[in-house]
Design an enzyme around this catalytic site. Structure first.
Site, mmCIF file in Angstrom:
data_model
loop_
_atom_site.group_PDB
_atom_site.id
_atom_site.type_symbol
_atom_site.label_atom_id
_atom_site.label_comp_id
_atom_site.label_asym_id
_atom_site.label_seq_id
_atom_site.Cartn_x
_atom_site.Cartn_y
_atom_site.Cartn_z
ATOM 1 N N GLY A 188 17.459 28.975 35.150
ATOM 2 C CA GLY A 188 18.178 30.124 35.555
ATOM 3 C C GLY A 188 18.015 31.240 34.482
ATOM 4 N N ARG B 261 12.339 26.780 38.040
ATOM 5 C CA ARG B 261 12.914 25.292 37.636
ATOM 6 C C ARG B 261 11.680 24.641 38.063
ATOM 7 N NH1 ARG B 261 18.403 25.863 36.658
ATOM 8 N NH2 ARG B 261 19.387 27.575 38.179
ATOM 9 N N ASP C 244 19.336 23.158 29.158
ATOM 10 C CA ASP C 244 19.222 21.833 28.354
ATOM 11 C C ASP C 244 18.114 21.128 29.324
ATOM 12 O OD1 ASP C 244 21.462 22.207 30.616
ATOM 13 O OD2 ASP C 244 21.106 19.877 30.919
ATOM 14 N N THR D 239 21.370 30.759 29.002
ATOM 15 C CA THR D 239 22.008 30.456 30.288
ATOM 16 C C THR D 239 23.207 31.043 30.372
ATOM 17 O OG1 THR D 239 22.912 28.795 31.808
ATOM 18 C CG2 THR D 239 22.515 28.088 29.452
ATOM 19 N N ASP E 275 25.771 29.748 31.639
ATOM 20 C CA ASP E 275 26.810 28.705 31.800
ATOM 21 C C ASP E 275 27.509 28.460 30.494
ATOM 22 O OD1 ASP E 275 26.568 28.747 34.424
ATOM 23 O OD2 ASP E 275 25.572 26.923 34.641
ATOM 24 N N ASP F 285 26.714 25.824 28.392
ATOM 25 C CA ASP F 285 27.014 24.510 28.454
ATOM 26 C C ASP F 285 25.800 23.502 27.808
ATOM 27 O OD1 ASP F 285 25.013 25.120 30.040
ATOM 28 O OD2 ASP F 285 25.849 23.928 31.918
ATOM 29 N N ARG G 48 27.752 25.482 37.683
ATOM 30 C CA ARG G 48 27.791 24.295 38.276
ATOM 31 C C ARG G 48 28.370 23.087 37.491
ATOM 32 N NH1 ARG G 48 21.634 23.532 39.576
ATOM 33 N NH2 ARG G 48 22.116 25.315 41.170
HETATM 34 O O1 F6P Z 1 21.745 29.166 35.667
HETATM 35 C C1 F6P Z 1 22.814 28.592 35.629
HETATM 36 C C2 F6P Z 1 23.515 28.590 36.958
HETATM 37 O O2 F6P Z 1 23.718 30.101 37.103
HETATM 38 C C3 F6P Z 1 24.622 28.127 37.516
HETATM 39 O O3 F6P Z 1 25.839 28.598 37.003
HETATM 40 C C4 F6P Z 1 24.623 27.982 38.831
HETATM 41 O O4 F6P Z 1 25.128 26.802 39.571
HETATM 42 C C5 F6P Z 1 23.179 27.784 39.118
HETATM 43 O O5 F6P Z 1 22.412 28.517 37.953
HETATM 44 C C6 F6P Z 1 22.582 28.513 40.227
HETATM 45 O O6 F6P Z 1 21.117 28.219 40.456
HETATM 46 P P1 F6P Z 1 20.172 29.030 41.276
HETATM 47 O O7 F6P Z 1 19.884 30.205 40.888
HETATM 48 O O8 F6P Z 1 18.844 28.110 41.287
HETATM 49 O O9 F6P Z 1 20.656 28.809 42.693
#
Ligand code: F6P
Length: 324
Positions: A13, A74, A105, A128, A130, A132, A174
């Protein structure tokens, strides 16, 4: 080993501040006489040889821009060894002798496998929203995402107060509690629900009623999205059907991922991008640029490949204590 040609990609992300890190990597490398090739759309772009040369002006006027000029993705294929072998061959054929990966990660796991299997030199930069990743106190983008969410919740509070309403405000994360907890504390939320927490609806209702009994007009419950975004609707349904409590839902979603990075994100990303190149120059790899106790430094890559919800969990008690 002396490195002359660096590959650079973003993966996973996106997060505000990635561009600042890209700029710092490119400018530092060029300062030291190295060449940089940007790889578009992460590992997926690498497998398709989507390269772009990075000159001094390629990173001009991007420090204030959200997202990533390299774009990201991804890439599930990268978890299969045959694709990593292909990736290593493509990098070598392009004359790239080290790879810098900006991501989370999962992206670092991909980088570690490239090192383990092909001895391809890698350095990670944590990016990120997050916050995390194991091994670091901070990830680029978190501060901006939190600021964006706070501004949104403040606006929601205005209208919630005017109409004496309860709102469930869903923030990203998430597997991470960090955004929810920091936003909860900074907006004076009445309750914060963590990603994997079993929801105690009775407690939510009791907390709201206790506040109302002492004259509160509005209630804000911050909900971390958890594994499936939109869980607030299920909570809303149960609050209505079982407890006759009306709550409105506001899902902040990807608004939190965009926007101009804060000073904090720009500053840390600039230091991390710079340090990533210095790490390669000192043959200190595979490593990740991390923040530890307020300082940007290096940690072994192997320490930074796990998801870790460690950076804000200690503030759960604070959020709870201040919300009574
Ligand atoms: O990059 C982390 C994040 O923003 C999370 O907080 C979230 O759950 C997820 O990515 C959403 O991913 P995507 O943009 O692929 O829907």
């Amino acid at each position: 080993m002396v490195f002359t040609h660096i590959g650079l990609l973003c993966s996973g992300g996106d997060s505000p501040g990635m561009n600042c890190a890209i700029r710092a990597v490119v400018r530092t490398a060029l300062f030291h006489g190295m060449k940089v090739t940007g790889i578009k759309r992460g590992y997926a772009g690498l497998l398709k040889s989507e390269f772009m040369p990075m000159g001094l002006s390629s990173v001009g006027n991007i420090i204030q821009r959200g997202g990533t000029i390299l774009q990201t993705s991804r890439c599930p294929e990268w978890m299969k060894s045959e694709f990593r072998t292909k990736g290593a061959e493509i990098l070598k054929a392009e004359g790239i002798d080290a790879l810098i990966v900006i991501g989370g990660d999962g992206s670092f796991n991909g980088a570690k496998l490239l090192w383990d299997e092909h001895h391809f030199p890698v350095v990670g930069i944590p990016g990120t929203i997050d916050n995390d990743i194991s091994g670091t106190d901070y990830t680029i983008g978190f501060d901006t995402a939190v600021q964006t969410a706070i501004e949104a919740v403040d606006r929601i509070r205005d209208t919630a107060h005017s109409h004496a309403r309860t709102f469930l405000v869903e923030v990203m994360g998430r597997n991470s509690s960090a955004i929810a907890l920091k936003v909860g504390v900074c907006t004076g939320a009445e309750n914060v629900l963590l990603p994997h927490e079993k929801i105690d609806h009775q407690k939510i209702v009791d907390d709201i009623k206790r506040g109302m009994a002492r004259g509160k007009d509005s209630s804000i419950v911050i909900v971390a999205e958890g594994p499936v975004a939109g869980r607030s609707y299920e909570i809303q349904k149960i609050l209505k059907e079982k407890y006759q409590l009306d709550a409105h839902v506001a899902i902040l979603g990807h608004i939190q991922r965009g926007g101009s990075p804060t000073a904090n994100d720009r500053f840390i990303a600039s230091q991390m991008g710079n340090l990533a190149i210095e790490a390669l120059m000192k043959n200190n790899f595979p490593t990740v640029t991390v923040e530890k106790n307020g300082k940007v430094t290096l940690a072994p890559l192997a320490e930074c490949t796990a998801k870790a919800d460690h950076n804000f969990i200690e503030f759960q008690t604070l959020a709870h204590t201040l919300s009574i």
